[in-house]
Write a protein that holds these residues in place. Sequence first.
Motif, short mmCIF file in Angstrom:
data_model
loop_
_atom_site.label_atom_id
_atom_site.label_comp_id
_atom_site.label_asym_id
_atom_site.label_seq_id
_atom_site.Cartn_x
_atom_site.Cartn_y
_atom_site.Cartn_z
N VAL A 361 0.76 -1.34 -0.12
CA VAL A 361 0.06 0.12 0.00
C VAL A 361 0.85 1.21 -0.05
CG1 VAL A 361 -1.54 1.27 1.25
CG2 VAL A 361 -1.85 -1.19 1.16
N ASP A 362 0.60 2.35 -0.87
CA ASP A 362 1.24 3.34 -1.04
C ASP A 362 0.28 4.33 -1.76
OD1 ASP A 362 3.52 5.13 -0.86
OD2 ASP A 362 4.45 4.75 -2.77
N ASN A 363 -0.63 4.57 -1.10
CA ASN A 363 -1.84 5.42 -1.69
C ASN A 363 -2.59 6.13 -0.55
OD1 ASN A 363 -4.35 6.25 -2.84
ND2 ASN A 363 -4.12 4.88 -4.41
N ASN A 364 -2.61 7.28 -0.28
CA ASN A 364 -3.34 8.03 0.70
C ASN A 364 -4.88 7.87 0.67
OD1 ASN A 364 -3.32 9.86 -1.52
ND2 ASN A 364 -4.33 11.12 -0.10
N CYS A 365 -5.57 7.23 -0.53
CA CYS A 365 -6.86 6.94 -0.69
C CYS A 365 -7.41 5.67 0.13
CB CYS A 365 -7.35 7.24 -2.10
SG CYS A 365 -7.03 8.96 -2.74
N ILE A 366 -6.46 4.64 0.06
CA ILE A 366 -6.76 3.60 0.70
C ILE A 366 -6.88 3.36 2.03
CG2 ILE A 366 -5.96 1.07 0.86
CD1 ILE A 366 -4.47 1.29 -1.80
N VAL A 367 -7.96 2.87 2.73
CA VAL A 367 -8.06 2.84 4.00
C VAL A 367 -7.89 1.48 4.76
CG1 VAL A 367 -9.59 4.93 3.97
CG2 VAL A 367 -10.81 2.75 3.94
N GLY A 368 -7.56 0.71 3.94
CA GLY A 368 -7.19 -0.76 4.45
C GLY A 368 -8.27 -1.76 3.93
N LYS A 369 -8.27 -2.84 4.56
CA LYS A 369 -9.19 -3.86 4.71
C LYS A 369 -10.14 -4.18 5.87
CE LYS A 369 -6.38 -6.87 1.34
NZ LYS A 369 -5.97 -8.05 0.90
N VAL A 370 -11.09 -4.99 5.53
CA VAL A 370 -12.06 -5.07 6.58
C VAL A 370 -11.49 -5.71 7.70
CG1 VAL A 370 -14.30 -5.98 7.23
CG2 VAL A 370 -14.10 -5.13 4.83
N ASP A 432 -10.48 -5.13 -6.48
CA ASP A 432 -10.26 -6.33 -6.84
C ASP A 432 -9.58 -7.50 -5.61
OD1 ASP A 432 -11.68 -6.64 -9.17
OD2 ASP A 432 -10.05 -6.18 -10.22
N ASN A 433 -8.50 -6.70 -4.84
CA ASN A 433 -7.97 -7.13 -3.70
C ASN A 433 -8.73 -6.81 -2.31
OD1 ASN A 433 -5.89 -8.20 -5.28
ND2 ASN A 433 -5.01 -6.41 -5.38
N HIS A 434 -9.86 -6.36 -2.56
CA HIS A 434 -10.53 -6.26 -1.17
C HIS A 434 -10.02 -4.95 -0.36
CE1 HIS A 434 -13.28 -9.87 -1.22
NE2 HIS A 434 -13.51 -9.20 -2.49
N PHE A 435 -9.29 -4.13 -1.19
CA PHE A 435 -8.91 -2.89 -0.28
C PHE A 435 -9.88 -1.67 -0.62
CE2 PHE A 435 -4.55 -4.50 -0.79
CZ PHE A 435 -4.04 -4.06 0.58
N ILE A 436 -10.36 -0.98 0.66
CA ILE A 436 -11.33 -0.09 0.75
C ILE A 436 -10.93 1.32 0.35
CG2 ILE A 436 -13.46 0.79 1.74
CD1 ILE A 436 -13.22 -2.26 1.35
N TYR A 437 -11.67 2.10 -0.52
CA TYR A 437 -11.21 3.34 -0.96
C TYR A 437 -12.54 4.22 -0.45
CZ TYR A 437 -7.74 1.25 -4.04
OH TYR A 437 -6.75 0.55 -4.43
N ILE A 438 -12.30 5.34 0.28
CA ILE A 438 -13.45 6.39 0.36
C ILE A 438 -13.25 7.52 -0.54
CG2 ILE A 438 -14.12 7.93 1.98
CD1 ILE A 438 -14.22 5.02 3.23
N VAL A 439 -14.59 7.80 -1.23
CA VAL A 439 -14.51 8.83 -2.27
C VAL A 439 -15.07 10.13 -1.90
CG1 VAL A 439 -15.67 9.19 -4.44
CG2 VAL A 439 -14.82 6.88 -4.12
N GLY A 440 -15.82 10.22 -0.78
CA GLY A 440 -16.63 11.33 -0.34
C GLY A 440 -17.63 10.90 0.80
#
Length: 544
Positions: A361-370, A432-440
Amino acid sequence: MKLQKMYEHIVDSNLCVENKLNYQSVIDLIIDRLHTNSDDNLFIDCTLNRKWTKKQVLDSSLNFAYYLINDCKLAKGEIICFVTQNSDIHAIGIIGSLAAGLVYCCQPHHSTESEIRDNVSKIKPSVLVCYEQNVEQVINIANSFPFVKKILMTDKPQDNSEHNIDFPISLENIFTIERDYQFKLPVNSQLTETATFVLSSGSTGQPKAIIKTNKNLLSTVEALAHREISKLTPNDIMLSSNFCHISGQRCLLSTIDGNAQLAIIRVDEDLEDVYHNIHKYNITTAFLIPTQLNYLAKHCDTIDKNYLKSLKDVVTGAASLSETTYRCIVDKFAFEKFRICYGMSEVGWVTQTPLCEIKNVDNNCIVGKVVPNTQIKIIDENGKSLPANTSGQICIGGEQVTPGYLENKEENEKLFTADGYLKSGDIGYYDDNHFIYIVGRIKDVINVERVIVRPAELESILLSHRDVMNTAVIGVKDEERIEVPMAFVTVVNGSQVTPKELIDYVDSRVNYYKKLRGGLKILEAFPMTSLKKINKSELRRLYT
């Protein structure tokens, strides 16, 4: 609401709970842990440089519980509301309240009198706990509500106090009053019974009390205790979040469960002091919100990696983190463990990157996995579950999810999907890898330094000005404060009122967090929806 099993497009955790907490209540967990290695330190009040062992915490909290039952004549299920800052006394008071079978809640200490009154009228606490700075205000409020049986203070008043009143008895004094050791404590509680409330507010501007059951809180502790998430050990010192937030309650419980220590800063608005205490007390793990990390990024020349060498595990959340701040934290500070999480008061911890996947993970938009004990699905406007890489409303299921808001049927009916998932009000997707992204966010609230500000309240104040015809308030991004309020108005014909006059009018009537730092614009007319409502989405598009 019972969660129905539906498997289409449901994202579950690939981690299982490692250590099931077989307790009926959080107080059972706390008492059990406090009996283990009882001479070890548990709490550090950084402001007073005061430390408490587990034994001292246990004795003081049970003395307080006995006082609440025997002297105050309180019964199981009654509510105690703290209107005070974080402190060691406050932390012990929480444990004592739970041991007495009470429901704990906390109103932020910076709240205005009207905010306190609104929440007191809603939750009807039997006990209000204040501190010296707001004692007169709380006494005045309590006198308006006959259901308030007792007023207490956290700390003993200062010898040079400017208040010319008879102070309520302090928790600090109550802790030293020995209980009847034949009296059975703690009071028994069950998994489905309410342990705490987290005070919040919706887009309607009405105060709400989020119910947190024993099961909810124990499930959060279980999920975070996984070695891949945020497992604490006796070698850890955790920086506490504010107890009025779900993150603060989690800090308290996880620290006790992990036999770690909790470092408590009384006023955490002074960011320089926060990092000074991390350095001074060798704090190893912390939940730092984006405003705190922004400060760190902008002062990286004076607060360097070596100054914070004890800090190994940093988790951030509560708002989006800018790419600039993210890169500075990752590249210049290079904490051993640094992750972005996602959660909400109605649930707890929803997502976080497992330690084994940090390098991916090297992305500030990824908030992890469940996390364990939790499921997520994404739905469209019609409630249909969506596949990967498709944005929609995030809905959450599992044992962390609140049963609802206290005595708020209207909001509760809107809170859940038909199959029992909680609607977050946030827009996001999973890959596809079940990482969660928050859009707004689709919630009409403004997040100022992790404090929720209600646009409706500011709109009401503006409408009380004689020159204002219509108004709308939105949140605009601010690197220092997450968001700040920005106002728009139309005025009556012939008015000569200026934006500065209206800003001053509002700012003189609100607390620090609600000031119109985003500015104010006077419009000829508002963009309107087909239903003749002010179109706030269009305002954001046009002016932000």
